[in-house]
Every structure is written in C-alpha cells, then in structure tokens.
Write a protein that holds these residues in place. Structure first.
Motif, mmCIF file in Angstrom:
data_model
loop_
_atom_site.group_PDB
_atom_site.id
_atom_site.type_symbol
_atom_site.label_atom_id
_atom_site.label_comp_id
_atom_site.label_asym_id
_atom_site.label_seq_id
_atom_site.Cartn_x
_atom_site.Cartn_y
_atom_site.Cartn_z
ATOM 1 N N MET A 1 6.948 62.031 40.108
ATOM 2 C CA MET A 1 6.250 63.210 39.605
ATOM 3 C C MET A 1 6.355 63.235 38.090
ATOM 4 O O MET A 1 7.323 62.721 37.510
ATOM 5 C CB MET A 1 6.872 64.501 40.162
ATOM 6 C CG MET A 1 6.719 64.729 41.643
ATOM 7 S SD MET A 1 7.518 66.286 42.127
ATOM 8 C CE MET A 1 7.024 66.399 43.842
ATOM 9 N N TRP A 2 5.366 63.853 37.457
ATOM 10 C CA TRP A 2 5.435 64.058 36.015
ATOM 11 C C TRP A 2 4.523 65.204 35.595
ATOM 12 O O TRP A 2 3.670 65.666 36.360
ATOM 13 C CB TRP A 2 5.078 62.789 35.258
ATOM 14 C CG TRP A 2 3.753 62.171 35.598
ATOM 15 C CD1 TRP A 2 2.511 62.559 35.195
ATOM 16 C CD2 TRP A 2 3.554 61.022 36.428
ATOM 17 N NE1 TRP A 2 1.549 61.747 35.698
ATOM 18 C CE2 TRP A 2 2.153 60.780 36.460
ATOM 19 C CE3 TRP A 2 4.404 60.171 37.123
ATOM 20 C CZ2 TRP A 2 1.599 59.738 37.181
ATOM 21 C CZ3 TRP A 2 3.850 59.127 37.833
ATOM 22 C CH2 TRP A 2 2.465 58.915 37.862
ATOM 23 N N LEU A 3 4.738 65.636 34.371
ATOM 24 C CA LEU A 3 3.879 66.619 33.719
ATOM 25 C C LEU A 3 3.288 65.963 32.486
ATOM 26 O O LEU A 3 3.990 65.261 31.760
ATOM 27 C CB LEU A 3 4.683 67.862 33.312
ATOM 28 C CG LEU A 3 5.142 68.773 34.452
ATOM 29 C CD1 LEU A 3 6.453 69.434 34.086
ATOM 30 C CD2 LEU A 3 4.096 69.840 34.740
ATOM 31 N N TYR A 4 1.983 66.210 32.251
ATOM 32 C CA TYR A 4 1.392 65.662 31.042
ATOM 33 C C TYR A 4 0.529 66.715 30.354
ATOM 34 O O TYR A 4 -0.005 67.630 31.002
ATOM 35 C CB TYR A 4 0.586 64.394 31.333
ATOM 36 C CG TYR A 4 -0.735 64.607 32.031
ATOM 37 C CD1 TYR A 4 -1.911 64.837 31.297
ATOM 38 C CD2 TYR A 4 -0.834 64.555 33.422
ATOM 39 C CE1 TYR A 4 -3.132 65.019 31.921
ATOM 40 C CE2 TYR A 4 -2.053 64.728 34.046
ATOM 41 C CZ TYR A 4 -3.197 64.962 33.303
ATOM 42 O OH TYR A 4 -4.399 65.150 33.926
ATOM 43 N N ASP A 5 0.405 66.577 29.060
ATOM 44 C CA ASP A 5 -0.398 67.482 28.242
ATOM 45 C C ASP A 5 -1.873 67.128 28.426
ATOM 46 O O ASP A 5 -2.270 65.967 28.226
ATOM 47 C CB ASP A 5 0.010 67.347 26.773
ATOM 48 C CG ASP A 5 -0.642 68.383 25.886
ATOM 49 O OD1 ASP A 5 -1.887 68.412 25.836
ATOM 50 O OD2 ASP A 5 0.085 69.153 25.231
ATOM 51 N N VAL A 6 -2.706 68.115 28.783
ATOM 52 C CA VAL A 6 -4.106 67.827 29.063
ATOM 53 C C VAL A 6 -4.889 67.502 27.791
ATOM 54 O O VAL A 6 -5.977 66.906 27.877
ATOM 55 C CB VAL A 6 -4.768 69.001 29.812
ATOM 56 C CG1 VAL A 6 -4.119 69.210 31.168
ATOM 57 C CG2 VAL A 6 -4.732 70.268 28.988
ATOM 58 N N ASP A 7 -4.366 67.884 26.631
ATOM 59 C CA ASP A 7 -5.069 67.613 25.375
ATOM 60 C C ASP A 7 -4.722 66.240 24.817
ATOM 61 O O ASP A 7 -5.607 65.485 24.406
ATOM 62 C CB ASP A 7 -4.753 68.701 24.344
ATOM 63 C CG ASP A 7 -5.270 70.068 24.784
ATOM 64 O OD1 ASP A 7 -6.402 70.125 25.301
ATOM 65 O OD2 ASP A 7 -4.534 71.066 24.622
ATOM 66 N N THR A 8 -3.431 65.911 24.801
ATOM 67 C CA THR A 8 -2.997 64.637 24.214
ATOM 68 C C THR A 8 -2.768 63.554 25.261
ATOM 69 O O THR A 8 -2.636 62.381 24.909
ATOM 70 C CB THR A 8 -1.696 64.828 23.434
ATOM 71 O OG1 THR A 8 -0.640 65.182 24.347
ATOM 72 C CG2 THR A 8 -1.847 65.928 22.383
#
Length: 265
Positions: free
Chosen positions: A40-47
């Motif tokens: 699992m991970w979280l990522y920034d939708v802009d960068t």
C-alpha cells in the motif's frame, strides 16, 4: 453567565474525552496500514510523489522507505507504460477506482502484474490517493497456462476428428482395390480367359495393388501425426499420367466415357 460557563465546560469535557478516542483511531489506522500484507502507499495527485508506503510495499518491491519517498509512481512502471498511466490520471479519477493489470518493476529488475485499487484522501495538506496493489502475477500465469491447455485440448480434439475421418475414408477406399484384385484373380482361376484378357487382368491387379500400397502408406502416416510436424518431401510428378489413371479408374464400365484433353507439355 452561569449557563454559558456550564455550556463551555461541557464542550471542553466532550473534546477532552474525544481526543483519546481520535488518537486511538489514528494509531489503529496507521497500524493497519503498516502491517497490511498487501503493498500500500499514498501519493500526491499533483506531483505523483510517494507520501508514505507500508512494510509490505518495501518488502515486495525491494526499495527502502527512503528510496520510495524519493520516487514518483511513474518510476514503478516500465518507460513504455508511462504514457498510458499519464493518460489515465490526466482526467479526474472517481473517488474509488480499480484498474489493471499494470506492469510494475521491482528493484531487482523483474516485473510483476498488479491490480491497483485507489481512493481519494487528504493526507496532511496534500490531495492524495490511497493505493492497494494486488499482485496477480501468479494468477495471470495460471490463467495463461489454462488458456494454452484449452487451446491444446481443442487442437487435439480437432486432430482426433481429422484422424477418425481419415481412418474412415481410408478404410472405405481400401475396399475398392481389394475388390478389384480379388475379382480379377477369381476370374483367372475359375474361368477360361484368353491371353489378352489374362494380360489385361494382371495389369488391373498390378495397378490396384499399387493403389492399395499407396493407401496403406497414407494410413500408416497417421501414426506419425502425433509426433508433431512432419518434413515434406517434394518430387516431380507426371500430372498427365495421374489424370489419365484417375479417369480410367472412374470411367471403367461407364456408358458415357470421360474424354480428356491434355496439352502435350
């Protein structure tokens, strides 16, 4: 004033009592995230930069947590897949989305197939997406093997039908030359025949014997079909002679003889 103070005191008490519950909920969430068996991970939708990854992602992909946080989600796929990824995320994604399979590269250079489930979240001051990557490499391989096995089975069934048809045809065709050989041999044994008739009967017997040999050879070739592709041997043939022989066999005893016109060359 007393009523206002009582209200403020009540709200303060509610807030103080709710804070431990909120902290406990956040702690449980972080524990569930970190200890979940799927990457699992979280990522920034802009960068598209990674904001956080769990232990399973570190173990499966081979990158350290710091290496992940220095990467973007574009770095997980082969370069040729990046345009497809950018096209997908170039339009607003629904709050909950499931796509794939996608190819992901591990640190050791190997490739895995994953289904990506994601949903929109707020992580600190980032608009982010929470991602779960389900590895379907093994199931995809097994599905491919199943399709290949089904294709082989269908091919074998078709081959078996062709063999059965060939056996039926050859068995039927064997009776014709056998009947001619037996019939003319019986005539020579039971009746008085002229030398010319004897010569003609022997010619037919020889001709039908050769035809029978060819049919038997064709039948024996069926046994080699299961061994895979066979090498082909090509040789010159006298087409005119073959046509004349076929016409002689078919037109023998016919009231309307077949006329054949063949070029000299």
């Amino acid at each position: 004033v007393d009523k206002l103070m009582a209200t403020a005191k009540h709200e303060l008490a509610d807030r103080l009592s709710s804070e431990p519950a909120a902290l406990a909920s956040e702690r449980d969430y972080r524990m569930l995230f970190q200890r979940h068996p799927q990457p699992m991970w979280l990522y920034d939708v802009d960068t598209l930069a990674f904001l956080n990854v769990n232990d399973a992602a570190v173990a499966r992909y081979g990158y350290s947590r710091d290496e992940f946080l220095a990467m973007t989600i574009k770095d997980l796929g082969p370069p040729e897949d990046v345009p497809k990824l950018l096209e997908l995320i170039g339009t607003p994604l629904p709050p909950f989305d499931k796509t794939g399979p996608w190819r992901h590269l591990l640190k050791d250079g190997s490739t895995v197939q994953v289904l990506v489930t994601s949903h929109a979240v707020t992580f600190g001051d980032h608009d982010a997406r929470f991602v779960l990557a389900e590895d379907v490499t093994e199931s995809t391989r097994l599905e491919l093997e199943l399709h290949q096995s089904q294709a082989r089975s269908e091919s074998n069934a078709e081959l078996s039908r062709a063999k059965d048809e060939m056996v039926s045809t050859v068995s039927h065709e064997l009776r014709t030359p056998l009947a001619s050989i037996v019939g003319f041999a019986e005539l020579m044994l039971t009746r008085a025949v002229t030398p010319e008739q004897r010569k003609e009967y022997l010619r037919v017997i020889l001709q039908e014997g050769r035809r029978l040999t060819g049919l038997i050879n064709d039948f024996l070739d069926l046994r080699r079909i299961d061994d895979g592709p066979q090498s082909m041997r090509f040789a010159a043939a006298d087409i005119s002679a073959l046509i004349k022989r076929a016409v002689d066999l078919i037109g023998e005893g016919s009231d309307a003889p077949i006329q054949v016109r063949l070029p000299d060359d």
